[in-house]
Structure formats: C-alpha cells, structure tokens
Design an enzyme around this catalytic site. Sequence first.
Site, mmCIF file in Angstrom:
data_model
loop_
_atom_site.group_PDB
_atom_site.id
_atom_site.type_symbol
_atom_site.label_atom_id
_atom_site.label_comp_id
_atom_site.label_asym_id
_atom_site.label_seq_id
_atom_site.Cartn_x
_atom_site.Cartn_y
_atom_site.Cartn_z
ATOM 1 N N GLY A 45 0.802 -1.235 -0.035
ATOM 2 C CA GLY A 45 0.188 0.033 0.015
ATOM 3 C C GLY A 45 0.915 1.237 0.046
ATOM 4 O O GLY A 45 1.997 1.189 0.549
ATOM 5 N N GLN A 50 2.708 10.076 1.192
ATOM 6 C CA GLN A 50 4.067 9.211 1.603
ATOM 7 C C GLN A 50 5.164 9.906 0.497
ATOM 8 O O GLN A 50 6.307 9.643 0.560
ATOM 9 C CB GLN A 50 3.995 7.919 1.487
ATOM 10 C CG GLN A 50 3.463 7.403 3.019
ATOM 11 C CD GLN A 50 3.092 5.797 2.854
ATOM 12 O OE1 GLN A 50 2.275 5.343 2.205
ATOM 13 N NE2 GLN A 50 4.155 5.231 3.367
ATOM 14 N N CYS A 91 5.500 -0.344 7.618
ATOM 15 C CA CYS A 91 5.287 1.214 6.649
ATOM 16 C C CYS A 91 6.491 1.345 5.867
ATOM 17 O O CYS A 91 7.322 1.415 6.453
ATOM 18 C CB CYS A 91 4.793 2.184 7.584
ATOM 19 S SG CYS A 91 4.559 3.777 6.616
ATOM 20 N N LEU A 92 6.364 1.772 4.700
ATOM 21 C CA LEU A 92 7.529 2.132 3.753
ATOM 22 C C LEU A 92 7.865 3.307 4.168
ATOM 23 O O LEU A 92 9.057 3.623 3.920
ATOM 24 C CB LEU A 92 6.952 2.104 2.158
ATOM 25 C CG LEU A 92 6.340 0.874 1.534
ATOM 26 C CD1 LEU A 92 5.731 1.079 0.148
ATOM 27 C CD2 LEU A 92 7.409 -0.024 1.517
ATOM 28 N N HIS A 133 -5.101 1.905 7.117
ATOM 29 C CA HIS A 133 -3.505 2.403 7.365
ATOM 30 C C HIS A 133 -3.219 3.489 6.267
ATOM 31 O O HIS A 133 -2.668 4.550 6.729
ATOM 32 C CB HIS A 133 -2.521 1.042 7.080
ATOM 33 C CG HIS A 133 -1.326 1.481 7.120
ATOM 34 N ND1 HIS A 133 -0.397 1.070 8.131
ATOM 35 C CD2 HIS A 133 -0.334 2.147 6.418
ATOM 36 C CE1 HIS A 133 0.786 1.512 7.941
ATOM 37 N NE2 HIS A 133 0.771 2.033 6.856
ATOM 38 N N GLU A 134 -3.697 3.159 5.104
ATOM 39 C CA GLU A 134 -3.371 4.199 4.059
ATOM 40 C C GLU A 134 -4.328 5.448 4.247
ATOM 41 O O GLU A 134 -3.791 6.641 3.802
ATOM 42 C CB GLU A 134 -3.672 3.442 2.824
ATOM 43 C CG GLU A 134 -2.642 2.448 2.442
ATOM 44 C CD GLU A 134 -1.191 2.610 2.614
ATOM 45 O OE1 GLU A 134 -0.664 3.823 2.617
ATOM 46 O OE2 GLU A 134 -0.431 1.890 3.000
ATOM 47 N N HIS A 137 -2.804 7.712 6.500
ATOM 48 C CA HIS A 137 -1.559 8.551 5.786
ATOM 49 C C HIS A 137 -2.232 9.984 5.279
ATOM 50 O O HIS A 137 -1.457 10.893 5.389
ATOM 51 C CB HIS A 137 -0.815 7.780 4.814
ATOM 52 C CG HIS A 137 0.143 6.625 5.211
ATOM 53 N ND1 HIS A 137 1.240 7.446 5.821
ATOM 54 C CD2 HIS A 137 0.601 5.749 5.227
ATOM 55 C CE1 HIS A 137 2.145 6.197 6.335
ATOM 56 N NE2 HIS A 137 1.571 5.415 5.706
#
Length: 168
Positions: A45, A50, A91-92, A133-134, A137
């Site tokens: 994701g 991000q 998380c990235l 989660h996204e 963000h």
Amino acid sequence: MKLKILQFPDPQLRTVADPVASVDDSIRKLVDDMLETMYAAPGIGLAATQVNVHKRVLVIDISEEQNEPWVFINPEIEIGEGELQAMQEGCLSIPDVYEDVSRVEQVSVRALDYHGEPFETEFSGLMAVCLQHEVDHINGRLFIDYLSQLKRSRIRKKVEKQQRQKAS
C-alpha cells in the site's frame, strides 16, 4: 517513474491531504508512478502523502503476484461491525519497524477509481487493515500513533540512528 518515499520523522508525513477536484491525466500519472514505487519498494500500500503529494490518493495491492491493484481517490471509509483485531503492521515510511495495531476487521469504502468513476465496496481482513492504514496517511496519521509513547520514542530513536548510519 519511481518516486521518493518520505521517511519518518519527516513532518510532511503529518500533512492532511486535499481532495482531488477531478481525475485527469496528472492524477492517473501520479497513480501509475505510485504503483511503480509501491511494487519496487516492495510494499502492499502507498498513499500520495508518502511521496510528498498531498492529494487524497492511495493504491493497494495485497495479491501475491502484485497484479491486482486497487486505486482509491478521495476515499471515505466507514468502520464496520466487529471487534478490534490486532495485526502486525509495517510502513514504507518507517522501514524495518513492525508492531501490532488493533483495527476493525471490516470496512466499507466509497471512492473514485483510476478513471474517476465512483464505486463502493466492503473489505475485511488484510485489505481492510491496509485501507485503514493508508487512509490514516492521507489524514496525517501514522500507524505508530496507535502505540504507547514509550514505543513511539524507541522507534524514533531507532529510525534516527539508521538514518545517521546511512548518511555517514
């Protein structure tokens, strides 16, 4: 084109994203670049926040083959029924950090797709967790915000140490 993923504790990760006024070629290019970036990372994701684009756009693909991408533009989620389930999240933007986060197991979402067409659907399990989660963000939240202050502090120190080591 592969985009640069912001790393915690970059303050830009706390920016609340703006709605997309219309889905045009620039938004579709952003989506294509986000998918390329997510797959290369590799991740499941990625939110526009991000990659330092503060638009309400996110992409998700939880398939093993990475060939079933979902695109959500201006997503609005409704938390579904059911108990909170703890699932390990990463998380990235916070590499090498994995922690259990409790989220609801089922959500419904309304959004626009890649072509600007509205759709509505429900998800459960990993897809529901990933979507929450996204969406966090694009609302300026990170999964570590669900953790204790002590854990957040430890993670910040660990990440800052890793960044210092990479820089030297």
